[in-house]
Design a protein around this motif. Structure first.
Motif, PDB file in Angstrom:
ATOM      1  N   SER A  61       0.825  -1.203   0.000  1.00  0.00           N
ATOM      2  CA  SER A  61       0.000   0.000   0.000  1.00  0.00           C
ATOM      3  C   SER A  61       0.861   1.256   0.000  1.00  0.00           C
ATOM      4  O   SER A  61       0.586   2.214  -0.743  1.00  0.00           O
ATOM      5  N   GLY A  62       1.901   1.280   0.829  1.00  0.00           N
ATOM      6  CA  GLY A  62       2.774   2.443   0.865  1.00  0.00           C
ATOM      7  C   GLY A  62       3.466   2.687  -0.458  1.00  0.00           C
ATOM      8  O   GLY A  62       3.543   3.821  -0.941  1.00  0.00           O
ATOM      9  N   ALA A  63       3.968   1.612  -1.074  1.00  0.00           N
ATOM     10  CA  ALA A  63       4.630   1.755  -2.376  1.00  0.00           C
ATOM     11  C   ALA A  63       3.648   2.229  -3.440  1.00  0.00           C
ATOM     12  O   ALA A  63       3.976   3.077  -4.281  1.00  0.00           O
ATOM     13  N   THR A  64       2.429   1.711  -3.394  1.00  0.00           N
ATOM     14  CA  THR A  64       1.418   2.103  -4.385  1.00  0.00           C
ATOM     15  C   THR A  64       1.051   3.568  -4.235  1.00  0.00           C
ATOM     16  O   THR A  64       0.971   4.312  -5.224  1.00  0.00           O
ATOM     17  N   ARG A  65       0.824   3.993  -3.004  1.00  0.00           N
ATOM     18  CA  ARG A  65       0.454   5.393  -2.791  1.00  0.00           C
ATOM     19  C   ARG A  65       1.588   6.340  -3.151  1.00  0.00           C
ATOM     20  O   ARG A  65       1.358   7.426  -3.693  1.00  0.00           O
ATOM     21  N   ALA A 166      -7.787   6.903  -6.164  1.00  0.00           N
ATOM     22  CA  ALA A 166      -7.091   5.611  -6.107  1.00  0.00           C
ATOM     23  C   ALA A 166      -6.207   5.529  -4.863  1.00  0.00           C
ATOM     24  O   ALA A 166      -6.157   4.496  -4.184  1.00  0.00           O
ATOM     25  N   GLY A 167      -5.507   6.640  -4.542  1.00  0.00           N
ATOM     26  CA  GLY A 167      -4.671   6.648  -3.346  1.00  0.00           C
ATOM     27  C   GLY A 167      -5.469   6.484  -2.067  1.00  0.00           C
ATOM     28  O   GLY A 167      -5.067   5.758  -1.155  1.00  0.00           O
ATOM     29  N   GLU A 168      -6.638   7.158  -1.984  1.00  0.00           N
ATOM     30  CA  GLU A 168      -7.479   7.020  -0.801  1.00  0.00           C
ATOM     31  C   GLU A 168      -8.051   5.608  -0.680  1.00  0.00           C
ATOM     32  O   GLU A 168      -8.199   5.078   0.425  1.00  0.00           O
ATOM     33  N   TYR A 169      -8.385   4.997  -1.811  1.00  0.00           N
ATOM     34  CA  TYR A 169      -8.897   3.626  -1.775  1.00  0.00           C
ATOM     35  C   TYR A 169      -7.824   2.667  -1.267  1.00  0.00           C
ATOM     36  O   TYR A 169      -8.092   1.790  -0.433  1.00  0.00           O
ATOM     37  N   VAL A 170      -6.596   2.843  -1.747  1.00  0.00           N
ATOM     38  CA  VAL A 170      -5.494   2.002  -1.281  1.00  0.00           C
ATOM     39  C   VAL A 170      -5.229   2.251   0.205  1.00  0.00           C
ATOM     40  O   VAL A 170      -4.965   1.321   0.977  1.00  0.00           O
ATOM     41  N   ARG A 171      -5.325   3.522   0.625  1.00  0.00           N
ATOM     42  CA  ARG A 171      -5.096   3.850   2.038  1.00  0.00           C
ATOM     43  C   ARG A 171      -6.176   3.242   2.924  1.00  0.00           C
ATOM     44  O   ARG A 171      -5.910   2.815   4.048  1.00  0.00           O
ATOM     45  N   LEU A 172      -7.421   3.188   2.418  1.00  0.00           N
ATOM     46  CA  LEU A 172      -8.498   2.567   3.179  1.00  0.00           C
ATOM     47  C   LEU A 172      -8.248   1.072   3.358  1.00  0.00           C
ATOM     48  O   LEU A 172      -8.481   0.515   4.443  1.00  0.00           O
TER      49      LEU A 172
END
Length: 658
Positions: A61-65, A166-172
């Motif tokens: 998740s961190g890498a994706t964001r 997309a970033g918020e979805y990954v963070r969720l």
């Protein structure tokens, strides 16, 4: 159980006078957890998924964001470059055409056969022609630039919104399934529900084992419906509670007038109407528009304060709605550089509530406003809802006894500790403001979750003072040693002391047990709208529903009978018989779970009808009697909105003035 000691290494965070140092040398102490104290239990729990899997989820998740943020920056730079290139191209084209126009005018003057006869006519004709051509070309270039820039702007915003979503979805996903504080809170909440409902309740555990989980959940839902029907049918007859009139449109009480030690030194209704507007403004511009508290377009006035404040839109809405000048807004959560940055890379975590600090000259007070539940972090604070044993800091021990323990809402308590921390910006700003305004006191206010945290924060920052007034203020019990309690700021955290301090909590949640609620009288004023469900909601109230479900499960057909009788009757409220009264009294006898209550002096906005403005403000002398069970009404959510509180209190103030 939480235990605390005083550590003798406190250093003040703001400038102090010699007089302050001389008075407070013996009190330079910091209120900190003992070194041996274990961290809050939800921090020690594993996340929802196995630790290795949760760590992998957080890493991915961190890498994706991070990649999404870099991509957003890259495309923003590309679009900015293209936009600048378009503007530069237009400027070059306009400049070149202007030079060509000058050359053409000069050539026309020299080569035209009419130039020898009348140079002015030639110059006018050439000038008009070239000006027309220049205008056409220039406007064409401007229209082309506007179209290109408009397309790029729209495309840029669409890309940024998509990448942000997309970033918020990954963070969720990371917040729920990763190795994060929020995931540990969820795991702790599920463990608490299982422990309270099954492990600590053999009868419910036996029912679940006998009938299955799905069947038991169905029984609980039927119980809730039957309980609502019983409450409606027996309303006002089965369990009356005592309220003391403070104000109606026909008469008022002397409580409305400020007494000798009251702070702020304004009438009660004025203070309530004043600080509900501050508590509502803490929600920010967008939410205020949703709930109908929008004051229209916000005028951006220049700031002339002691230091510049970042001009976030919420600052303007706060200033316009409360009437507090922007120059008197000293600090807010939106001043933080993390909030201001366009690139925001944050891990899911539990952080301090959104807050505002301002100076209110109308009440001669420094005001700290805490926002209620609006973000994900706020929701997780609500979910840390188990009870925690606490000992109050130093000065309170003389009033309650050295070994007196109280019970509080765990999440709200630790959220208050985050704000009370001497290293926090909130503490530094409040301490500095109190030094800058030596004649002012401290008011802490909030709505819903903000009100609960504000109450506990006020308790941490205060110390009791004992006067010689009668203990029968408002005719209430609870004053210790036959004296009336008054409170002031405490030196234990390093605040300027003693200064008047008070908390106004609206839509007050259940944050303290009954003894601590009574102890806070004189320090905290809680206002509860008629049937605001939040003021009745605690673990104990939910466990009572499970207990009456267990009772009704042994009496087959009773819940169905109550529901059928309610819906078949043409006037169920007036058709109350002894069977309904006997049933609800039997069920209430099993509702003996430990509960939390709104703290301090609790006032209730009572109205004759669900949709009418209130005609009375009432004082509740016994919170354990009034808030002992969940109450279900059709307006229980609407009555919790800050807009409802603000409109009703404003109506009371208007009636009192007329």
């Amino acid at each position: 159980m939480s235990s605390y000691h005083l550590k003798h290494n406190f250093g003040p965070q703001v400038a102090r006078t010699d007089h302050d140092d001389a008075q407070q040398d013996a009190c330079k102490e910091e209120y900190e957890p003992e070194a041996s104290e274990q961290p809050h239990h939800w921090r020690t729990r594993p996340p929802l998924l196995p630790p290795r899997v949760a760590t992998l989820v957080s890493t991915v998740s961190g890498a994706t964001r991070l990649s999404l943020e870099i991509t957003a920056l890259f495309w923003e730079a590309v679009f900015e470059t293209i936009s600048d290139s378009t503007s530069s191209g237009r400027w070059l084209g306009s400049t070149a055409f202007h030079e060509a126009k000058l050359l053409m005018e000069a050539a026309a003057r020299m080569l035209s056969p009419l130039s020898s006869l009348n140079p002015r006519i030639v110059a006018r004709i050439v000038g008009s022609s070239t000006a027309l051509g220049y205008s056409i070309v220039n406007r064409s270039l401007a229209a082309t630039e506007s179209l290109v820039e408009g397309g790029f702007t729209l495309y840029t915003r669409a890309v940024n919104v998509g990448l942000h979503a997309a970033g918020e979805y990954v963070r969720l996903i990371d917040a729920i399934f990763g190795s994060t504080d929020t995931s540990r809170v969820l795991a702790s909440f599920m463990h608490m529900c299982r422990k309270e409902a099954l492990e600590n309740n053999p009868e419910i555990r036996a029912l679940v084992k006998e009938h299955g989980l799905v069947s038991f959940v169905s029984q609980v839902l039927k119980t809730v419906v039957a309980w609502i029907c019983l409450q409606v049918v027996t309303h006002g007859r089965a369990q009356p509670y005592r309220l003391e009139l403070v104000y109606t449109n026909m008469r008022s009480s002397s409580v409305l007038c400020p007494r000798k030690y009251d702070f702020p030194r304004k009438p009660l209704l004025f203070n309530l109407a004043r600080f509900i507007s501050v508590a509502s403004s803490a929600y920010g511009q967008s939410f205020m528009q949703v709930i109908g508290l929008d004051d229209g377009p916000y005028l951006r006035r220049p700031h002339h304060g002691r230091r510049p404040v970042y001009e976030h839109p919420n600052h303007f809405s706060f200033s316009q709605h409360t009437g507090i000048p922007l120059s008197d807004l000293l600090f807010s959560s939106y001043v933080s550089p993390i909030i201001r940055r366009r690139l925001v890379y944050r891990n899911p975590s539990i952080h301090a509530l959104v807050h505002y600090i301002a100076v209110d000259h109308a009440t001669r007070s420094v005001v700290l406003a805490c926002r209620g539940t609006l973000g994900i972090s706020d929701l997780f604070i609500d979910m840390i809802c188990e009870y925690e044993n606490v000992n109050l800091p130093g000065p309170h021990e003389r009033a309650t006894g050295k070994h007196t323990e109280f019970r509080v809402h765990s999440g709200m308590w630790h959220s208050a500790m985050l704000l009370a921390d001497t290293k926090s910006e909130v503490f530094k700003e409040v301490a500095e403001a109190l030094r800058l305004y030596p004649e002012y006191g401290l008011v802490i206010t909030g709505h819903s979750l903000g009100g609960g945290v504000a109450s506990l924060l006020t308790l941490l920052w205060s110390q009791p003072l004992f006067g010689h007034d009668s203990s029968a203020q408002l005719g209430i019990p609870g004053c210790l040693a036959g004296t009336a309690r008054h409170f002031a700021t405490s030196e234990i955290f390093g605040l300027v002391a003693p200064r008047p301090i008070h908390c106004f909590s609206f839509g007050s949640p259940c944050s303290t047990n009954a003894p601590l609620s009574y102890y806070c009288r004189g320090l905290v004023t809680s206002v509860v709208n008629t049937d605001d469900f939040v003021s009745f909601l605690s673990i104990g109230a939910c466990m009572d529903i499970l207990n009456i479900s267990a009772v009704l499960s042994h009496e087959r057909g009773v819940a169905e009978k109550v529901v059928r009788g309610f819906f078949r009757s043409s006037s169920p409220v007036s058709d109350v018989d002894d069977w309904h009264l006997s049933l609800i009294k039997t069920l209430r006898a099993s509702m003996d779970s430990e509960k939390l209550y709104p703290p301090g002096d609790v006032f209730i906005l009572a109205s004759p009808g669900d949709d009418e403005l209130p005609v009375g403000l009432f004082y509740c002398p016994d919170v354990a009697e009034r808030f002992t069970e969940l109450r279900f009404t059709r307006n229980m959510i609407v009555h919790h909105l800050p807009s409802t509180y603000e409109r009703r209190l404003s109506a009371l103030v208007h009636e009192s003035v007329l």
